[in-house]
Design a protein around this motif. Sequence first.
Motif, PDB file in Angstrom:
ATOM      1  N   VAL A 264       0.856  -1.183   0.000  1.00 15.28           N
ATOM      2  CA  VAL A 264       0.000   0.000   0.000  1.00 15.28           C
ATOM      3  C   VAL A 264       0.894   1.237   0.000  1.00 15.28           C
ATOM      4  O   VAL A 264       1.643   1.476   0.954  1.00 15.28           O
ATOM      5  CB  VAL A 264      -0.938   0.021   1.226  1.00 15.28           C
ATOM      6  CG1 VAL A 264      -1.825   1.255   1.194  1.00 15.28           C
ATOM      7  CG2 VAL A 264      -1.781  -1.245   1.268  1.00 15.28           C
ATOM      8  N   ALA A 265       0.849   2.011  -1.063  1.00 13.03           N
ATOM      9  CA  ALA A 265       1.690   3.201  -1.173  1.00 13.03           C
ATOM     10  C   ALA A 265       1.169   4.282  -0.238  1.00 13.03           C
ATOM     11  O   ALA A 265       0.001   4.655  -0.297  1.00 13.03           O
ATOM     12  CB  ALA A 265       1.713   3.701  -2.613  1.00 13.03           C
ATOM     13  N   VAL A 266       2.049   4.777   0.642  1.00 16.44           N
ATOM     14  CA  VAL A 266       1.688   5.855   1.562  1.00 16.44           C
ATOM     15  C   VAL A 266       2.771   6.918   1.506  1.00 16.44           C
ATOM     16  O   VAL A 266       3.927   6.652   1.187  1.00 16.44           O
ATOM     17  CB  VAL A 266       1.522   5.342   3.016  1.00 16.44           C
ATOM     18  CG1 VAL A 266       0.409   4.336   3.112  1.00 16.44           C
ATOM     19  CG2 VAL A 266       2.824   4.743   3.538  1.00 16.44           C
ATOM     20  N   SER A 267       2.384   8.144   1.821  1.00 19.88           N
ATOM     21  CA  SER A 267       3.331   9.255   1.823  1.00 19.88           C
ATOM     22  C   SER A 267       3.845   9.453   3.231  1.00 19.88           C
ATOM     23  O   SER A 267       3.074   9.699   4.156  1.00 19.88           O
ATOM     24  CB  SER A 267       2.656  10.532   1.321  1.00 19.88           C
ATOM     25  OG  SER A 267       3.549  11.608   1.320  1.00 19.88           O
ATOM     26  N   GLY A 268       5.172   9.328   3.403  1.00 20.85           N
ATOM     27  CA  GLY A 268       5.793   9.511   4.704  1.00 20.85           C
ATOM     28  C   GLY A 268       6.664  10.750   4.720  1.00 20.85           C
ATOM     29  O   GLY A 268       6.836  11.427   3.707  1.00 20.85           O
ATOM     30  N   PRO A 269       7.239  11.085   5.876  1.00 23.66           N
ATOM     31  CA  PRO A 269       8.080  12.291   5.972  1.00 23.66           C
ATOM     32  C   PRO A 269       9.322  12.211   5.100  1.00 23.66           C
ATOM     33  O   PRO A 269       9.891  13.235   4.736  1.00 23.66           O
ATOM     34  CB  PRO A 269       8.443  12.334   7.465  1.00 23.66           C
ATOM     35  CG  PRO A 269       8.244  10.943   7.970  1.00 23.66           C
ATOM     36  CD  PRO A 269       7.128  10.374   7.161  1.00 23.66           C
ATOM     37  N   GLY A 271       9.279  10.646   2.134  1.00 22.99           N
ATOM     38  CA  GLY A 271       8.856  10.374   0.766  1.00 22.99           C
ATOM     39  C   GLY A 271       7.964   9.153   0.689  1.00 22.99           C
ATOM     40  O   GLY A 271       7.403   8.685   1.690  1.00 22.99           O
ATOM     41  N   LEU A 272       7.848   8.596  -0.514  1.00 26.48           N
ATOM     42  CA  LEU A 272       6.957   7.469  -0.753  1.00 26.48           C
ATOM     43  C   LEU A 272       7.444   6.215  -0.041  1.00 26.48           C
ATOM     44  O   LEU A 272       8.619   5.853  -0.134  1.00 26.48           O
ATOM     45  CB  LEU A 272       6.876   7.196  -2.256  1.00 26.48           C
ATOM     46  CG  LEU A 272       5.966   6.040  -2.685  1.00 26.48           C
ATOM     47  CD1 LEU A 272       4.504   6.382  -2.427  1.00 26.48           C
ATOM     48  CD2 LEU A 272       6.179   5.716  -4.159  1.00 26.48           C
ATOM     49  N   MET A 273       6.545   5.559   0.682  1.00 24.80           N
ATOM     50  CA  MET A 273       6.844   4.286   1.322  1.00 24.80           C
ATOM     51  C   MET A 273       5.742   3.305   0.960  1.00 24.80           C
ATOM     52  O   MET A 273       4.598   3.699   0.717  1.00 24.80           O
ATOM     53  CB  MET A 273       6.956   4.438   2.840  1.00 24.80           C
ATOM     54  CG  MET A 273       8.111   5.308   3.278  1.00 24.80           C
ATOM     55  SD  MET A 273       8.290   5.353   5.073  1.00 24.80           S
ATOM     56  CE  MET A 273       9.735   6.402   5.239  1.00 24.80           C
ATOM     57  N   VAL A 274       6.106   2.010   0.918  1.00 24.68           N
ATOM     58  CA  VAL A 274       5.143   1.003   0.472  1.00 24.68           C
ATOM     59  C   VAL A 274       5.123  -0.167   1.452  1.00 24.68           C
ATOM     60  O   VAL A 274       5.665  -1.244   1.172  1.00 24.68           O
ATOM     61  CB  VAL A 274       5.470   0.516  -0.957  1.00 24.68           C
ATOM     62  CG1 VAL A 274       4.275  -0.237  -1.543  1.00 24.68           C
ATOM     63  CG2 VAL A 274       5.836   1.673  -1.861  1.00 24.68           C
ATOM     64  N   PRO A 275       4.510   0.004   2.643  1.00 27.32           N
ATOM     65  CA  PRO A 275       4.396  -1.115   3.575  1.00 27.32           C
ATOM     66  C   PRO A 275       3.445  -2.179   3.039  1.00 27.32           C
ATOM     67  O   PRO A 275       2.632  -1.915   2.155  1.00 27.32           O
ATOM     68  CB  PRO A 275       3.852  -0.464   4.844  1.00 27.32           C
ATOM     69  CG  PRO A 275       3.178   0.783   4.381  1.00 27.32           C
ATOM     70  CD  PRO A 275       3.930   1.243   3.173  1.00 27.32           C
ATOM     71  N   VAL A 276       3.562  -3.393   3.594  1.00 32.51           N
ATOM     72  CA  VAL A 276       2.863  -4.548   3.037  1.00 32.51           C
ATOM     73  C   VAL A 276       1.832  -5.091   4.024  1.00 32.51           C
ATOM     74  O   VAL A 276       2.144  -5.333   5.196  1.00 32.51           O
ATOM     75  CB  VAL A 276       3.871  -5.660   2.671  1.00 32.51           C
ATOM     76  CG1 VAL A 276       3.143  -6.867   2.078  1.00 32.51           C
ATOM     77  CG2 VAL A 276       4.913  -5.126   1.688  1.00 32.51           C
ATOM     78  N   VAL A 277       0.606  -5.304   3.530  1.00 31.18           N
ATOM     79  CA  VAL A 277      -0.448  -5.988   4.277  1.00 31.18           C
ATOM     80  C   VAL A 277      -0.343  -7.473   3.925  1.00 31.18           C
ATOM     81  O   VAL A 277      -0.625  -7.864   2.795  1.00 31.18           O
ATOM     82  CB  VAL A 277      -1.842  -5.440   3.920  1.00 31.18           C
ATOM     83  CG1 VAL A 277      -2.929  -6.214   4.657  1.00 31.18           C
ATOM     84  CG2 VAL A 277      -1.931  -3.950   4.246  1.00 31.18           C
ATOM     85  N   ARG A 278       0.085  -8.288   4.882  1.00 31.57           N
ATOM     86  CA  ARG A 278       0.334  -9.705   4.624  1.00 31.57           C
ATOM     87  C   ARG A 278      -0.968 -10.513   4.578  1.00 31.57           C
ATOM     88  O   ARG A 278      -1.892 -10.251   5.343  1.00 31.57           O
ATOM     89  CB  ARG A 278       1.229 -10.303   5.723  1.00 31.57           C
ATOM     90  CG  ARG A 278       2.502  -9.525   5.989  1.00 31.57           C
ATOM     91  CD  ARG A 278       3.511  -9.701   4.893  1.00 31.57           C
ATOM     92  NE  ARG A 278       4.729  -8.934   5.170  1.00 31.57           N
ATOM     93  CZ  ARG A 278       5.711  -8.762   4.322  1.00 31.57           C
ATOM     94  NH1 ARG A 278       5.654  -9.311   3.123  1.00 31.57           N
ATOM     95  NH2 ARG A 278       6.781  -8.042   4.644  1.00 31.57           N
ATOM     96  N   ASN A 279      -0.995 -11.491   3.684  1.00 32.10           N
ATOM     97  CA  ASN A 279      -2.146 -12.392   3.545  1.00 32.10           C
ATOM     98  C   ASN A 279      -3.463 -11.618   3.570  1.00 32.10           C
ATOM     99  O   ASN A 279      -4.394 -11.939   4.317  1.00 32.10           O
ATOM    100  CB  ASN A 279      -2.144 -13.461   4.635  1.00 32.10           C
ATOM    101  CG  ASN A 279      -1.105 -14.543   4.372  1.00 32.10           C
ATOM    102  OD1 ASN A 279      -0.074 -14.600   5.032  1.00 32.10           O
ATOM    103  ND2 ASN A 279      -1.362 -15.400   3.391  1.00 32.10           N
ATOM    104  N   ALA A 280      -3.540 -10.623   2.701  1.00 25.82           N
ATOM    105  CA  ALA A 280      -4.733  -9.781   2.669  1.00 25.82           C
ATOM    106  C   ALA A 280      -5.983 -10.572   2.305  1.00 25.82           C
ATOM    107  O   ALA A 280      -7.095 -10.173   2.672  1.00 25.82           O
ATOM    108  CB  ALA A 280      -4.536  -8.640   1.669  1.00 25.82           C
TER     109      ALA A 280
END
Length: 406
Positions: A264-269, A271-280
């Motif tokens: 899931v692309a999110v905007s952090g301090p 810049g762009l970060m893409v943390p992962v939702v496991r076994n969605a």
Amino acid sequence: MSILEMKVPSPGESITEVEIATWLVKDGDYVEKDQAIAEVDSDKATLELPAEASGIITLKAEEGDAVAVGQVVCLIDTAAAKPEGGAPAAEAPKAAPAAEAPKAAPAPAQPAATYATGSASPAAKKILDEKNIAATDVKGTGKDGRVTKEDAINAVPSFGTPTGGARNISRKKMSMLRRKVAERLVEAKNTTAMLTTFNEVNLTEVNKLRSQYKEAFKAKHGVSLGYMSFFTKAVTRALQLFPDVNSMIDGQEQLNFDFIDISVAVSGPKGLMVPVVRNAELLSFRGVEADIKRLATRARDGQITVDEMTGGTFTITNGGVFGSMLSTPIINPPQSGILGMHNIIERPVAVNGQVVIAPMMYIALSYDHRIIDGRESVGFLVAVKEALENPMELLLDNNPTKAFEL
């Protein structure tokens, strides 16, 4: 004296160096054990570096330095006593008597303005009229400031170019994370056969469900019933129908997964970060919303870890939160697909032969055409559209109370 050498710990597999982004303490400060003393950038995340012991710290690296994993970045004198209260300020040296300042030279006398100042000679006036320039806009070099023929010839008409405004240019080094994001985006453009297909979604039914159940959902679970859970559930369903979209290329082989990890692309301090939702695919609406909130908060607070940003199989990015109406998202390598969400606009559409005003969103799927054909890409996007336009049946199994765990 007992000196502890603090070395850069490994932030994750395959990472060999980090960059000192910010020192949170100064050389000679007393630090407490586990106190955050620095922020370090890897090519995947920004992490805090905690002190391994209490004592007086001596810094061995500068901000912006690239340091190898295992390299000493600071020393801590663990035998040093903690100072009581604030450190005494150094006594300021007594100022020497100020020398008498030299007297400034008198400014040259400005010529007094006369009736001739700013006026033009007949020849100069003719030239200025042809150029459409007022004589008062030209600095005269003739006697008493008179505008001469030569002044008129050299005069340049103003075309409204602004003058006197600030025109500063600043330069700063891009963080290691931002440089890595840039490399990955260029890599995706250069190494994949990327293509984007579009569709539009009528979110009337999703909005009805959110309006009806959002208060009870938040009261029960402590998180909002947002659009991301509907989109994530629609995407996992579509990926199960079209598994090639949930695969990736590894050399000359295709990797297929029996699980769905949604980046899931999110905007952090930073810049762009893409943390992962496991076994969605196994998560409920509550599970999706809670996990996305947790990851977004950690990314915003700079606490996200490398492991939490590694290993996704498909990405969802929502440019609509910034007002984007339409875009072509870039694949997050080595993944083969990314879904772009956009802003919701009420506009007239035809529904059952009638023109109605409906909340519409454009959606875009960028995919790697080397591994995903048109049938899979278009079919996937249509499946997402169908689920969002008929969520009661396709996402909630006609039982919203059970689906929302109310």
